[in-house]
Motif scaffolding. Structure first.
Motif, PDB file in Angstrom:
ATOM      1  N   GLN A  39      25.989  17.541  40.198  1.00 44.52           N
ATOM      2  CA  GLN A  39      25.635  18.085  38.891  1.00 44.52           C
ATOM      3  C   GLN A  39      26.100  19.541  38.756  1.00 44.52           C
ATOM      4  N   LYS A  40      25.933  20.313  39.825  1.00 47.68           N
ATOM      5  CA  LYS A  40      26.383  21.711  39.796  1.00 47.68           C
ATOM      6  C   LYS A  40      27.896  21.784  39.641  1.00 47.68           C
ATOM      7  N   ILE A  41      28.608  20.895  40.323  1.00 47.42           N
ATOM      8  CA  ILE A  41      30.069  20.845  40.193  1.00 47.42           C
ATOM      9  C   ILE A  41      30.443  20.548  38.748  1.00 47.42           C
ATOM     10  N   ASN A  42      29.759  19.594  38.135  1.00 47.67           N
ATOM     11  CA  ASN A  42      30.026  19.262  36.731  1.00 47.67           C
ATOM     12  C   ASN A  42      29.685  20.426  35.805  1.00 47.67           C
ATOM     13  N   ASP A  43      28.608  21.148  36.110  1.00 47.53           N
ATOM     14  CA  ASP A  43      28.233  22.319  35.310  1.00 47.53           C
ATOM     15  C   ASP A  43      29.320  23.390  35.391  1.00 47.53           C
ATOM     16  N   ALA A  44      29.788  23.661  36.605  1.00 47.46           N
ATOM     17  CA  ALA A  44      30.847  24.670  36.775  1.00 47.46           C
ATOM     18  C   ALA A  44      32.125  24.225  36.066  1.00 47.46           C
ATOM     19  N   ARG A  45      32.454  22.950  36.206  1.00 50.05           N
ATOM     20  CA  ARG A  45      33.664  22.414  35.573  1.00 50.05           C
ATOM     21  C   ARG A  45      33.596  22.562  34.058  1.00 50.05           C
ATOM     22  N   SER A  46      32.408  22.450  33.493  1.00 51.18           N
ATOM     23  CA  SER A  46      32.258  22.557  32.031  1.00 51.18           C
ATOM     24  C   SER A  46      32.607  23.950  31.516  1.00 51.18           C
ATOM     25  N   TRP A  47      32.580  24.954  32.377  1.00 56.77           N
ATOM     26  CA  TRP A  47      32.911  26.326  31.978  1.00 56.77           C
ATOM     27  C   TRP A  47      34.404  26.620  32.082  1.00 56.77           C
ATOM     28  N   THR A  48      35.157  25.748  32.741  1.00 54.11           N
ATOM     29  CA  THR A  48      36.597  25.991  32.860  1.00 54.11           C
ATOM     30  C   THR A  48      37.284  25.548  31.581  1.00 54.11           C
TER      31      THR A  48
END
Length: 132
Positions: A121-130
């Motif tokens: 989930q954290k990986i997906n959260d970070a990816r959403s900011w790219t």
């Protein structure tokens, strides 16, 4: 090379510093003050300030972090600090910081060799900011 005892002490110090950073309230009104704390505490624990993390290329940042021989949980906690910082940073810096955060999370996942829903989930959260 550090002896096991010194490495353990250094790891404990890093854990304490990152834990203290995670306890900070990442509030927009106090971002300048919090950013100064991030700079000094990260420099103290990792030898890299928040500003330096932003300025280094992703590849160089990962080289420096690898040289510290961090544990998977330390990579994840550092990425948590950075993820909390992304929305408070200037818009032009958010995507780059998110890519670095994403890379740190992925490194944590590789090192731990275990599946974690929360890390995913954290990986997906970070990816959403790219902006990729």
């Amino acid at each position: 090379m550090l002896s096991k005892g010194l490495r353990d002490e250094k790891n404990e110090e890093i854990d304490k510093i990152i834990a203290s950073l995670l306890e900070l309230g990442f509030l927009p009104d106090e971002w300048r003050k919090i950013r100064n704390i991030l700079n000094s505490k990260l420099k103290e624990g990792l030898g890299l300030s928040f500003d330096e993390i932003e300025q280094l290329s992703q590849e160089k940042l990962m080289e420096v972090l690898a040289s510290l021989k961090l544990e998977a949980s330390q990579y994840e906690s550092l990425a948590d600090v950075l993820l909390n910082s992304i929305p408070l940073e200037a818009e032009e810096k958010q995507s780059d910081l998110a890519r670095k955060t994403l890379c740190i999370y992925q490194t944590s996942q590789e090192i731990s060799k275990t599946f974690s829903f929360s890390l995913t989930q954290k990986i997906n959260d970070a990816r959403s900011w790219t902006n990729d």
